[in-house]
Design a protein around this motif. Structure first.
Motif, PDB file in Angstrom:
ATOM      1  N   ASN A 216      11.001  39.895  27.155  1.00 51.05           N
ATOM      2  CA  ASN A 216       9.826  39.838  28.344  1.00 51.05           C
ATOM      3  C   ASN A 216      10.317  40.483  29.608  1.00 51.05           C
ATOM      4  O   ASN A 216       8.894  41.798  29.905  1.00 51.05           O
ATOM      5  CB  ASN A 216       9.690  38.986  29.647  1.00 51.05           C
ATOM      6  CG  ASN A 216       9.121  37.256  28.349  1.00 51.05           C
ATOM      7  OD1 ASN A 216       7.864  37.963  27.811  1.00 51.05           O
ATOM      8  ND2 ASN A 216       9.461  35.667  28.916  1.00 51.05           N
ATOM      9  N   ASN A 219       8.810  44.625  27.924  1.00 55.48           N
ATOM     10  CA  ASN A 219       7.633  43.717  27.646  1.00 55.48           C
ATOM     11  C   ASN A 219       6.587  44.724  28.967  1.00 55.48           C
ATOM     12  O   ASN A 219       5.180  45.435  29.060  1.00 55.48           O
ATOM     13  CB  ASN A 219       6.465  43.052  27.345  1.00 55.48           C
ATOM     14  CG  ASN A 219       7.356  42.860  24.977  1.00 55.48           C
ATOM     15  OD1 ASN A 219       7.386  43.487  24.911  1.00 55.48           O
ATOM     16  ND2 ASN A 219       7.147  40.907  24.674  1.00 55.48           N
ATOM     17  N   TYR A 220       7.170  43.927  29.991  1.00 56.05           N
ATOM     18  CA  TYR A 220       6.772  44.088  31.232  1.00 56.05           C
ATOM     19  C   TYR A 220       6.546  45.181  31.562  1.00 56.05           C
ATOM     20  O   TYR A 220       6.222  46.531  32.331  1.00 56.05           O
ATOM     21  CB  TYR A 220       7.850  43.449  32.427  1.00 56.05           C
ATOM     22  CG  TYR A 220       7.629  43.043  34.015  1.00 56.05           C
ATOM     23  CD1 TYR A 220       6.543  42.394  34.413  1.00 56.05           C
ATOM     24  CD2 TYR A 220       7.599  44.245  34.367  1.00 56.05           C
ATOM     25  CE1 TYR A 220       6.006  42.691  35.254  1.00 56.05           C
ATOM     26  CE2 TYR A 220       7.944  44.789  35.905  1.00 56.05           C
ATOM     27  CZ  TYR A 220       7.047  44.073  36.388  1.00 56.05           C
ATOM     28  OH  TYR A 220       6.052  43.722  37.709  1.00 56.05           O
ATOM     29  N   ALA A 222       6.919  47.613  29.489  1.00 56.48           N
ATOM     30  CA  ALA A 222       6.616  48.495  28.891  1.00 56.48           C
ATOM     31  C   ALA A 222       4.471  48.983  29.456  1.00 56.48           C
ATOM     32  O   ALA A 222       3.828  49.684  29.123  1.00 56.48           O
ATOM     33  CB  ALA A 222       6.067  47.988  27.414  1.00 56.48           C
ATOM     34  N   THR A 223       4.626  47.009  30.268  1.00 55.88           N
ATOM     35  CA  THR A 223       2.908  47.231  29.994  1.00 55.88           C
ATOM     36  C   THR A 223       2.356  47.454  31.443  1.00 55.88           C
ATOM     37  O   THR A 223       1.810  48.539  31.105  1.00 55.88           O
ATOM     38  CB  THR A 223       2.402  45.486  30.099  1.00 55.88           C
ATOM     39  OG1 THR A 223       2.751  45.124  28.807  1.00 55.88           O
ATOM     40  CG2 THR A 223       1.129  45.585  31.003  1.00 55.88           C
ATOM     41  N   PHE A 224       3.579  47.778  32.523  1.00 52.30           N
ATOM     42  CA  PHE A 224       4.003  48.221  33.076  1.00 52.30           C
ATOM     43  C   PHE A 224       3.577  49.749  33.503  1.00 52.30           C
ATOM     44  O   PHE A 224       3.417  51.099  34.030  1.00 52.30           O
ATOM     45  CB  PHE A 224       4.676  48.374  34.900  1.00 52.30           C
ATOM     46  CG  PHE A 224       5.430  49.522  34.960  1.00 52.30           C
ATOM     47  CD1 PHE A 224       4.671  48.804  37.041  1.00 52.30           C
ATOM     48  CD2 PHE A 224       6.008  50.421  35.550  1.00 52.30           C
ATOM     49  CE1 PHE A 224       4.341  49.337  37.958  1.00 52.30           C
ATOM     50  CE2 PHE A 224       6.147  50.826  37.113  1.00 52.30           C
ATOM     51  CZ  PHE A 224       5.593  50.605  37.726  1.00 52.30           C
ATOM     52  N   HIS A 226       2.594  51.798  30.827  1.00 47.02           N
ATOM     53  CA  HIS A 226       1.590  51.507  30.075  1.00 47.02           C
ATOM     54  C   HIS A 226       0.314  52.026  31.677  1.00 47.02           C
ATOM     55  O   HIS A 226      -0.479  52.339  31.325  1.00 47.02           O
ATOM     56  CB  HIS A 226       0.616  51.469  29.466  1.00 47.02           C
ATOM     57  CG  HIS A 226      -0.765  50.643  28.660  1.00 47.02           C
ATOM     58  ND1 HIS A 226      -1.468  51.735  27.535  1.00 47.02           N
ATOM     59  CD2 HIS A 226      -1.259  50.395  29.118  1.00 47.02           C
ATOM     60  CE1 HIS A 226      -2.678  51.522  27.458  1.00 47.02           C
ATOM     61  NE2 HIS A 226      -2.920  50.606  28.222  1.00 47.02           N
ATOM     62  N   PHE A 227      -0.267  50.556  32.247  1.00 47.35           N
ATOM     63  CA  PHE A 227      -0.538  51.064  33.535  1.00 47.35           C
ATOM     64  C   PHE A 227      -0.920  52.182  34.387  1.00 47.35           C
ATOM     65  O   PHE A 227      -2.022  53.305  34.569  1.00 47.35           O
ATOM     66  CB  PHE A 227      -0.777  49.562  33.664  1.00 47.35           C
ATOM     67  CG  PHE A 227      -1.652  48.793  32.942  1.00 47.35           C
ATOM     68  CD1 PHE A 227      -2.798  48.170  33.967  1.00 47.35           C
ATOM     69  CD2 PHE A 227      -1.243  47.862  32.226  1.00 47.35           C
ATOM     70  CE1 PHE A 227      -3.955  47.700  33.425  1.00 47.35           C
ATOM     71  CE2 PHE A 227      -2.149  47.258  31.544  1.00 47.35           C
ATOM     72  CZ  PHE A 227      -3.194  46.801  32.707  1.00 47.35           C
TER      73      PHE A 227
END
Length: 243
Positions: A216, A219-220, A222-224, A226-227
Protein backbone atom coordinates in the motif's frame (compact mmCIF):
# COMPACT_ATOMS: atom_id res chain seq x y z
CA UNK A 1 3.70 -54.66 91.03
CA UNK A 2 5.31 -55.27 94.40
CA UNK A 3 8.70 -56.97 94.76
CA UNK A 4 7.19 -60.33 95.76
CA UNK A 5 4.96 -60.19 92.69
CA UNK A 6 7.97 -59.46 90.51
CA UNK A 7 9.76 -62.45 92.00
CA UNK A 8 6.76 -64.67 91.25
CA UNK A 9 6.62 -63.25 87.74
CA UNK A 10 10.25 -64.15 87.10
CA UNK A 11 9.63 -67.61 88.50
CA UNK A 12 6.55 -68.12 86.33
CA UNK A 13 8.47 -66.87 83.30
CA UNK A 14 11.07 -69.58 83.88
CA UNK A 15 8.34 -72.23 83.74
CA UNK A 16 7.47 -71.31 80.17
CA UNK A 17 10.60 -69.70 78.73
CA UNK A 18 14.08 -70.96 79.44
CA UNK A 19 17.29 -69.02 78.83
CA UNK A 20 19.14 -69.88 75.66
CA UNK A 21 22.49 -69.15 74.17
CA UNK A 22 22.64 -65.48 73.08
CA UNK A 23 23.99 -66.50 69.67
CA UNK A 24 21.19 -69.01 68.99
CA UNK A 25 18.36 -68.22 66.62
CA UNK A 26 15.11 -67.02 68.24
CA UNK A 27 12.49 -69.67 68.89
CA UNK A 28 9.41 -69.62 66.69
CA UNK A 29 6.11 -71.43 66.48
CA UNK A 30 3.80 -72.65 69.22
CA UNK A 31 5.06 -74.19 72.48
CA UNK A 32 5.98 -77.87 72.13
CA UNK A 33 5.97 -78.76 75.81
CA UNK A 34 6.95 -77.60 79.27
CA UNK A 35 10.00 -75.35 79.41
CA UNK A 36 11.14 -76.20 75.90
CA UNK A 37 10.65 -72.83 74.21
CA UNK A 38 13.50 -70.36 74.26
CA UNK A 39 12.96 -66.63 74.49
CA UNK A 40 14.60 -64.64 71.69
CA UNK A 41 17.36 -62.32 72.82
CA UNK A 42 18.71 -59.23 71.09
CA UNK A 43 21.90 -59.57 69.12
CA UNK A 44 25.14 -58.70 70.96
CA UNK A 45 25.65 -54.96 71.17
CA UNK A 46 21.95 -54.12 70.89
CA UNK A 47 19.41 -53.26 73.54
CA UNK A 48 16.10 -55.05 73.88
CA UNK A 49 12.97 -52.89 74.00
CA UNK A 50 11.31 -52.32 77.37
CA UNK A 51 8.62 -54.80 78.35
CA UNK A 52 4.90 -53.99 78.33
CA UNK A 53 3.55 -51.70 81.01
CA UNK A 54 1.85 -54.39 83.06
CA UNK A 55 0.83 -52.00 85.81
CA UNK A 56 -1.31 -50.09 83.33
CA UNK A 57 -3.12 -53.04 81.82
CA UNK A 58 -2.40 -54.84 78.55
CA UNK A 59 0.67 -53.84 76.64
CA UNK A 60 0.35 -51.22 73.92
CA UNK A 61 0.16 -52.45 70.37
CA UNK A 62 2.52 -49.74 69.14
CA UNK A 63 6.28 -49.43 69.01
CA UNK A 64 9.12 -50.70 66.84
CA UNK A 65 9.37 -54.48 66.54
CA UNK A 66 12.85 -55.91 67.02
CA UNK A 67 12.04 -59.56 66.36
CA UNK A 68 10.58 -61.23 63.25
CA UNK A 69 6.77 -61.54 63.04
CA UNK A 70 5.42 -64.70 64.62
CA UNK A 71 8.40 -65.03 66.98
CA UNK A 72 8.23 -65.47 70.74
CA UNK A 73 9.04 -62.00 72.05
CA UNK A 74 10.87 -61.57 75.35
CA UNK A 75 8.97 -58.44 76.35
CA UNK A 76 5.61 -60.14 75.83
CA UNK A 77 6.79 -63.30 77.59
CA UNK A 78 7.69 -61.17 80.62
CA UNK A 79 4.38 -59.38 80.35
CA UNK A 80 2.40 -62.63 80.37
CA UNK A 81 4.44 -63.92 83.30
CA UNK A 82 3.56 -60.78 85.25
CA UNK A 83 -0.11 -61.11 84.32
CA UNK A 84 -0.09 -64.67 85.64
CA UNK A 85 1.78 -63.60 88.78
CA UNK A 86 -0.93 -61.05 89.53
CA UNK A 87 -3.51 -63.82 89.29
CA UNK A 88 -1.56 -66.39 91.30
CA UNK A 89 -3.70 -67.43 94.31
CA UNK A 90 -2.17 -68.40 97.66
CA UNK A 91 -1.09 -71.98 98.14
CA UNK A 92 0.15 -74.69 95.75
CA UNK A 93 -1.65 -74.87 92.43
CA UNK A 94 -0.99 -75.44 88.77
CA UNK A 95 2.23 -73.43 88.72
CA UNK A 96 3.81 -75.31 91.60
CA UNK A 97 2.92 -78.51 89.74
CA UNK A 98 4.48 -77.12 86.57
CA UNK A 99 7.63 -76.21 88.49
CA UNK A 100 7.88 -79.80 89.71
CA UNK A 101 7.24 -81.05 86.19
CA UNK A 102 9.95 -78.75 84.85
CA UNK A 103 12.44 -80.24 87.28
CA UNK A 104 11.76 -83.70 85.84
CA UNK A 105 12.20 -82.57 82.25
CA UNK A 106 15.91 -83.42 82.11
CA UNK A 107 15.58 -86.90 83.61
CA UNK A 108 14.51 -88.47 80.34
CA UNK A 109 11.30 -90.08 81.52
CA UNK A 110 8.43 -90.58 79.08
CA UNK A 111 5.93 -87.75 79.18
CA UNK A 112 3.27 -89.75 81.02
CA UNK A 113 5.80 -90.79 83.67
CA UNK A 114 6.94 -87.20 84.07
CA UNK A 115 3.40 -86.04 84.75
CA UNK A 116 2.73 -88.92 87.15
CA UNK A 117 5.98 -88.32 89.04
CA UNK A 118 5.32 -84.58 89.20
CA UNK A 119 1.83 -85.23 90.54
CA UNK A 120 3.19 -87.55 93.24
CA UNK A 121 5.85 -85.01 94.26
CA UNK A 122 3.30 -82.20 94.23
CA UNK A 123 1.04 -84.07 96.65
CA UNK A 124 4.00 -85.07 98.82
CA UNK A 125 4.94 -81.41 99.22
CA UNK A 126 1.48 -80.61 100.60
CA UNK A 127 -0.35 -79.78 97.41
CA UNK A 128 -4.04 -80.57 96.90
CA UNK A 129 -4.82 -84.19 96.14
CA UNK A 130 -7.58 -83.40 93.68
CA UNK A 131 -6.42 -83.06 90.07
CA UNK A 132 -9.28 -80.64 89.44
CA UNK A 133 -7.36 -78.10 91.53
CA UNK A 134 -4.67 -78.10 88.87
CA UNK A 135 -7.05 -77.90 85.92
CA UNK A 136 -9.23 -75.27 87.59
CA UNK A 137 -6.31 -72.98 88.40
CA UNK A 138 -4.81 -73.58 84.96
CA UNK A 139 -8.12 -72.52 83.40
CA UNK A 140 -8.14 -69.43 85.64
CA UNK A 141 -4.72 -68.48 84.29
CA UNK A 142 -5.97 -69.05 80.73
CA UNK A 143 -8.91 -66.75 81.48
CA UNK A 144 -6.51 -64.08 82.78
CA UNK A 145 -4.38 -64.36 79.64
CA UNK A 146 -7.45 -64.23 77.39
CA UNK A 147 -8.67 -61.11 79.20
CA UNK A 148 -5.27 -59.51 78.68
CA UNK A 149 -5.40 -60.50 75.01
CA UNK A 150 -8.78 -58.77 74.63
CA UNK A 151 -7.28 -55.61 76.04
CA UNK A 152 -4.29 -55.91 73.72
CA UNK A 153 -6.58 -56.44 70.72
CA UNK A 154 -8.42 -53.23 71.59
CA UNK A 155 -5.11 -51.39 71.78
CA UNK A 156 -4.24 -52.82 68.33
CA UNK A 157 -7.52 -51.49 66.93
CA UNK A 158 -6.89 -48.11 68.56
CA UNK A 159 -3.35 -47.99 67.15
CA UNK A 160 -4.59 -48.90 63.68
CA UNK A 161 -7.34 -46.30 63.89
CA UNK A 162 -4.98 -43.59 65.13
CA UNK A 163 -1.86 -44.27 63.10
CA UNK A 164 -2.96 -46.21 60.03
CA UNK A 165 -6.25 -44.31 59.85
CA UNK A 166 -4.39 -41.02 60.04
CA UNK A 167 -2.01 -42.12 57.31
CA UNK A 168 -4.90 -43.26 55.14
CA UNK A 169 -6.58 -39.86 55.56
CA UNK A 170 -3.33 -38.15 54.61
CA UNK A 171 -3.00 -40.50 51.63
CA UNK A 172 -6.50 -39.57 50.41
CA UNK A 173 -5.80 -35.87 50.91
CA UNK A 174 -2.55 -36.04 48.95
CA UNK A 175 -4.19 -38.07 46.18
CA UNK A 176 -6.99 -35.49 45.91
CA UNK A 177 -4.45 -32.67 45.90
CA UNK A 178 -2.39 -34.40 43.23
CA UNK A 179 -5.48 -34.93 41.09
CA UNK A 180 -6.34 -31.23 41.40
CA UNK A 181 -2.76 -30.25 40.54
CA UNK A 182 -2.74 -32.67 37.61
CA UNK A 183 -5.96 -31.07 36.34
CA UNK A 184 -4.39 -27.63 36.68
CA UNK A 185 -1.28 -28.82 34.85
CA UNK A 186 -3.47 -30.21 32.04
CA UNK A 187 -5.36 -26.92 31.80
CA UNK A 188 -2.09 -24.97 31.77
CA UNK A 189 -0.66 -27.26 29.11
CA UNK A 190 -3.79 -26.79 27.00
CA UNK A 191 -3.43 -23.02 27.34
CA UNK A 192 0.27 -23.28 26.40
CA UNK A 193 -0.63 -25.34 23.34
CA UNK A 194 -3.34 -22.85 22.34
CA UNK A 195 -0.93 -19.93 22.81
CA UNK A 196 1.74 -21.74 20.77
CA UNK A 197 -0.73 -22.30 17.92
CA UNK A 198 -1.76 -18.63 18.08
CA UNK A 199 1.88 -17.54 18.05
CA UNK A 200 2.45 -19.54 14.87
CA UNK A 201 -0.65 -17.93 13.31
CA UNK A 202 0.42 -14.47 14.44
CA UNK A 203 3.84 -14.93 12.84
CA UNK A 204 2.17 -15.62 9.47
CA UNK A 205 -0.27 -12.75 9.96
CA UNK A 206 2.59 -10.36 10.72
CA UNK A 207 4.30 -11.26 7.46
CA UNK A 208 1.01 -10.95 5.55
CA UNK A 209 0.05 -7.63 7.11
CA UNK A 210 3.56 -6.26 6.69
CA UNK A 211 3.53 -7.17 3.00
CA UNK A 212 0.11 -5.53 2.51
CA UNK A 213 1.15 -2.36 4.31
CA UNK A 214 4.42 -2.15 2.35
CA UNK A 215 2.52 -2.71 -0.90
CA UNK A 216 0.00 0.00 0.00
CA UNK A 217 2.82 2.35 0.87
CA UNK A 218 4.51 1.69 -2.46
CA UNK A 219 1.23 2.13 -4.33
CA UNK A 220 0.60 5.33 -2.43
CA UNK A 221 3.99 6.70 -3.36
CA UNK A 222 3.56 5.69 -7.00
CA UNK A 223 0.12 7.32 -7.21
CA UNK A 224 1.41 10.39 -5.36
CA UNK A 225 4.26 10.69 -7.82
CA UNK A 226 1.86 10.28 -10.71
CA UNK A 227 -0.38 13.17 -9.51
CA UNK A 228 2.36 15.48 -8.45
CA UNK A 229 4.32 14.89 -11.64
CA UNK A 230 1.28 15.86 -13.74
CA UNK A 231 0.68 19.01 -11.71
CA UNK A 232 4.34 19.98 -11.91
CA UNK A 233 4.33 19.40 -15.65
CA UNK A 234 1.22 21.56 -16.04
CA UNK A 235 2.83 24.32 -13.99
CA UNK A 236 5.92 24.15 -16.15
CA UNK A 237 3.95 24.27 -19.38
CA UNK A 238 1.79 27.16 -18.14
CA UNK A 239 4.92 29.07 -17.41
CA UNK A 240 6.23 28.25 -20.83
CA UNK A 241 3.17 28.75 -22.92
CA UNK A 242 1.14 31.35 -21.08
CA UNK A 243 3.11 34.57 -21.16
Amino acid sequence: MTEPDQSIGRKILSFFIKDEDPNAAPATGSPAGPATNAAPRPAPGTQAPPGPATSAGPSKATGTATVPPGTIDTKFAEHFANVLAKNNPPGPDYFEFRETLRGLNAIGLPEDKQFQAAWASFKALGGPTDVSTLTNTANQYLAALNKDREGFSKSVEAALSERVGGLQNEEKRLQTENEALAKQILEIQQRINANTDRLRAISGEIDEQSAKINQNQQNYEATFAHFTDQIKNDIARMAQYLK
